[in-house]
Design an enzyme around this catalytic site. Structure first.
Site, PDB file in Angstrom:
ATOM      1  N   GLY A 393      -8.652   4.643   8.835  1.00  0.00           N
ATOM      2  CA  GLY A 393      -8.319   4.571   7.419  1.00  0.00           C
ATOM      3  C   GLY A 393      -9.526   4.777   6.536  1.00  0.00           C
ATOM      4  N   GLY A 395     -10.649   4.368   2.209  1.00  0.00           N
ATOM      5  CA  GLY A 395     -10.248   3.879   0.887  1.00  0.00           C
ATOM      6  C   GLY A 395     -11.356   4.029  -0.125  1.00  0.00           C
ATOM      7  N   GLY A 396     -11.115   3.452  -1.297  1.00  0.00           N
ATOM      8  CA  GLY A 396     -12.104   3.550  -2.359  1.00  0.00           C
ATOM      9  C   GLY A 396     -13.364   2.772  -2.077  1.00  0.00           C
ATOM     10  N   GLN A 397     -13.280   1.780  -1.170  1.00  0.00           N
ATOM     11  CA  GLN A 397     -14.454   0.948  -0.903  1.00  0.00           C
ATOM     12  C   GLN A 397     -15.149   1.268   0.422  1.00  0.00           C
ATOM     13  OE1 GLN A 397     -13.431  -3.160  -1.341  1.00  0.00           O
ATOM     14  NE2 GLN A 397     -12.364  -2.847  -3.280  1.00  0.00           N
ATOM     15  N   GLY A 398     -14.567   2.149   1.256  1.00  0.00           N
ATOM     16  CA  GLY A 398     -15.240   2.491   2.495  1.00  0.00           C
ATOM     17  C   GLY A 398     -14.308   3.113   3.517  1.00  0.00           C
ATOM     18  N   THR A 399     -14.858   3.309   4.719  1.00  0.00           N
ATOM     19  CA  THR A 399     -14.131   3.913   5.837  1.00  0.00           C
ATOM     20  C   THR A 399     -13.974   2.884   6.950  1.00  0.00           C
ATOM     21  OG1 THR A 399     -15.101   6.064   5.304  1.00  0.00           O
ATOM     22  CG2 THR A 399     -14.108   5.824   7.481  1.00  0.00           C
ATOM     23  N   VAL A 400     -12.776   2.842   7.578  1.00  0.00           N
ATOM     24  CA  VAL A 400     -12.486   1.850   8.602  1.00  0.00           C
ATOM     25  C   VAL A 400     -12.412   2.545   9.964  1.00  0.00           C
ATOM     26  CG1 VAL A 400     -10.885   0.076   9.396  1.00  0.00           C
ATOM     27  CG2 VAL A 400     -11.221   0.455   6.940  1.00  0.00           C
ATOM     28  N   LYS A 413     -15.504  -1.880   9.025  1.00  0.00           N
ATOM     29  CA  LYS A 413     -15.448  -1.220   7.723  1.00  0.00           C
ATOM     30  C   LYS A 413     -16.857  -0.871   7.276  1.00  0.00           C
ATOM     31  CE  LYS A 413     -13.667  -1.553   3.055  1.00  0.00           C
ATOM     32  NZ  LYS A 413     -12.873  -2.319   2.104  1.00  0.00           N
ATOM     33  N   ASP A 510      -9.185  -4.073  -5.426  1.00  0.00           N
ATOM     34  CA  ASP A 510      -8.607  -2.791  -4.989  1.00  0.00           C
ATOM     35  C   ASP A 510      -7.269  -3.047  -4.295  1.00  0.00           C
ATOM     36  OD1 ASP A 510      -8.405  -0.070  -4.625  1.00  0.00           O
ATOM     37  OD2 ASP A 510      -9.577  -0.038  -2.779  1.00  0.00           O
TER      38      ASP A 510
END
Length: 565
Positions: A393, A395-400, A413, A510
């Site tokens: 995944g 998102g706006g705050q990082g990659t998982v 994350k 978020d």
């Protein structure tokens, strides 16, 4: 007169050139060696006793054999000279005399080795006309020829010279004739060698047209020696056999071709160095301490690079090579050490920049908080250096990334950005966040502060997100009851309320369907809040995902609990 008739047996193919008085020795040698014929039949010699000497003949004993060459496929025979003598007492003006010479089928008259000769005056012989001496070549491919004398006594005026009344004609070896004036005035030409001259015949194995056809039938193939070679006949169909290069002997005999010891024949195989015989060849090398071409005189010159010098040079080269390898390996290790130290320093710098020292002190002061500081190597190994195949995944705050650490499935994350002015507050909030225990909040297990970007390690939730569930619902591929949807909404709200009610409230920043995970039984778990855990202060940069950000937050960049709702 006729020489020879068709015979099933030909002369033995042994390379002899027989001198007078040596026929008995030749016969004994041929009997002892059992020489073989072109057709691989045992030789059959007809022997006649002439003045107590034994002589070999071709066929049934009409043509005396002078010598045989296996290499050239030739046989030298003694050919009788044909003669015609005019009768001075008769008034006959012309007369014709025929004389026929023929040989068995395997033999052909040699075109290049013979010439047709006529000696005499007041006569004409077929193939040549002249007075004194004439000669001409013949056409190849024939095994017989005919001599015809024609007397034209009135056609010549010989009253002023003394000439012989006899004329002579013969097919003979080209190199064996040298004309003398006495031949035209006397019987010297026919008296020499008993009225015989050498003639060259070319023989071949005639049971096949060429080597290719002969080799198709191995039973009748005459070249039986292992080191033999087939050569097409140059005079009519057929073939002859020769020993291969570097061998000599009888190719018509099993194992008849023997290796030539070139080292024992320096005249034909010159070697001015050390000669070493090999099968079918030989090696000629320069003696030790010299180098060059040993097959020519003075071809070997003194070698300044003696074995001792070569050994010394080789030893020095090995030492130098070893030294270069050692120095090169040392430089490589030194560079690796420097690089490793630089990475360690950089890792320590990141650890300090992210507040790692402060976090250690707080964890020590708080006691066992159930929070783990992971090492850089553990994260790189678990994600295989952040391989894209491990991404679950973004998102706006990082990659998982999904990974396994110590046998436990985790979600790692990789945060995109942390407000530098709030690192101290952020570390404090990490300690608080790790203590959060709620069934609808994803558990934070620890972090890694040794990368440029902060790494947060969460428990891994197996099922999909609320966003994916809604997409399936809209596509009518999956039906979710109203009760389930209301329960998911309630559980998500309870999770946010729990975060906001802590002594130190934690703001998500978020909230969106993609950040609400669904565990077993469609239980909602709020995730992806660690990177933006902040208080109600004005932010330097925009947080959250466009499309889900509270419009009021866009005016002053100040995040509150209301923005999460």
């Amino acid at each position: 007169m006729s020489y020879g008739q068709k015979s099933n047996c030909n002369t033995a193919l042994c390379h002899w050139s027989v001198a007078a008085g040596s026929w008995q020795q030749l016969l004994n040698d041929m009997r002892r060696r059992q020489c073989f014929l072109p057709f691989r039949l045992r030789a059959r010699l007809l022997v006649a006793r002439v003045r107590a000497h034994m002589k070999p003949f071709l066929g049934h004993g009409y043509v005396e054999l002078a010598g045989v060459s296996l290499l050239d496929g030739q046989a030298r025979v003694w050919n009788n000279i044909s003669s015609y003598c005019s009768n001075t007492t008769t008034s006959q003006t012309n007369q014709t005399i025929l004389d026929t010479v023929s040989f068995p089928h395997p033999y052909k008259l040699s075109e290049t080795g013979n010439k047709f000769m006529i000696v005499g005056c007041e006569s004409v012989a077929i193939l040549a006309v002249g007075a004194g001496c004439c000669q001409t070549t013949i056409t190849k491919g024939y095994n017989a020829y005919q001599i015809m004398f024609m007397n034209f006594a009135r056609g010549f005026n010989s009253t002023e010279i003394s000439i012989s009344r006899c004329s002579y004609a013969v097919l003979m070896e080209s190199s064996g004739f040298s004309f003398r004036k006495s031949y035209a005035t006397s019987s010297e030409f026919i008296d020499t060698n008993g009225g015989k001259v050498p003639m060259v015949l070319e023989w071949a194995v005639r049971n096949a047209s060429n080597c290719v056809d002969a080799q198709k039938n191995r039973e009748s193939y005459a070249c039986v020696s292992e080191n033999s070679a087939c050569v097409n006949s140059s005079n009519g169909p057929g073939y002859i056999c020769n020993c291969a290069k570097g061998f000599q002997g009888n190719p018509y005999h099993l194992n008849g071709c023997k290796d030539i010891d070139e080292c024992q024949n320096n005249n034909n195989y010159p070697c001015y160095g050390e000669c070493r015989n090999t099968l079918g060849s030989f090696d000629c090398i320069c003696p030790g301490g010299t180098k060059g071409n040993a097959t020519i005189p003075e071809g070997c010159q003194k070698d300044i690079f003696t074995p001792k010098v070569r050994y010394a040079i080789g030893a020095a080269a090995c030492v130098l090579f070893g030294l270069f390898v050692f120095l090169g390996w040392g430089m490589i290790r030194h560079k690796r050490t420097i690089k490793k130290q630089a990475l360690l320093r950089q890792t320590d710098e990141y650890f300090v920049q992210h507040g790692g020292q402060l976090l250690l002190e707080m964890m020590k002061a708080e006691g066992n908080v159930g929070f783990t500081l992971y090492r850089k190597g553990d994260i790189e190994t678990a994600t295989k250096n952040f391989n894209k195949a491990h991404i679950v995944g973004e998102g706006g705050q990082g990659t998982v990334y999904r990974a396994v650490i110590d046998g436990v499935d985790v979600a790692i994350k990789r945060c995109k950005e942390i407000d530098a002015s709030r690192k101290t507050d952020f570390v404090q909030e990490l300690v608080i966040l790790c203590r959060v225990s709620h069934p609808n909040i994803v558990k934070l297990l620890g972090c890694c502060l040794q990368f440029e970007a902060l790494m947060l390690i969460y428990e891994f939730v197996q099922n999909k997100t609320l966003k994916e569930l809604l997409d399936l619902q809209r596509s009518r591929r999956f039906h979710v009851t109203l009760g389930t949807r209301l329960r998911i909404a309630a559980e998500s709200a309870e999770a946010l309320a729990h975060l906001h009610s802590l002594p130190h409230p934690i703001l998500h920043g978020d909230v969106k369907p993609a950040n609400i995970l669904l565990a077993e039984g469609m239980v909602a778990k709020v995730s992806d809040f660690g990177c933006s855990t902040i208080d109600e202060k004005t932010q330097d940069v925009l947080k959250g995902t466009p499309g889900y950000i509270d419009p009021e937050y866009l005016f002053e960049y100040q995040l509150t609990t209301k923005n999460d709702v």
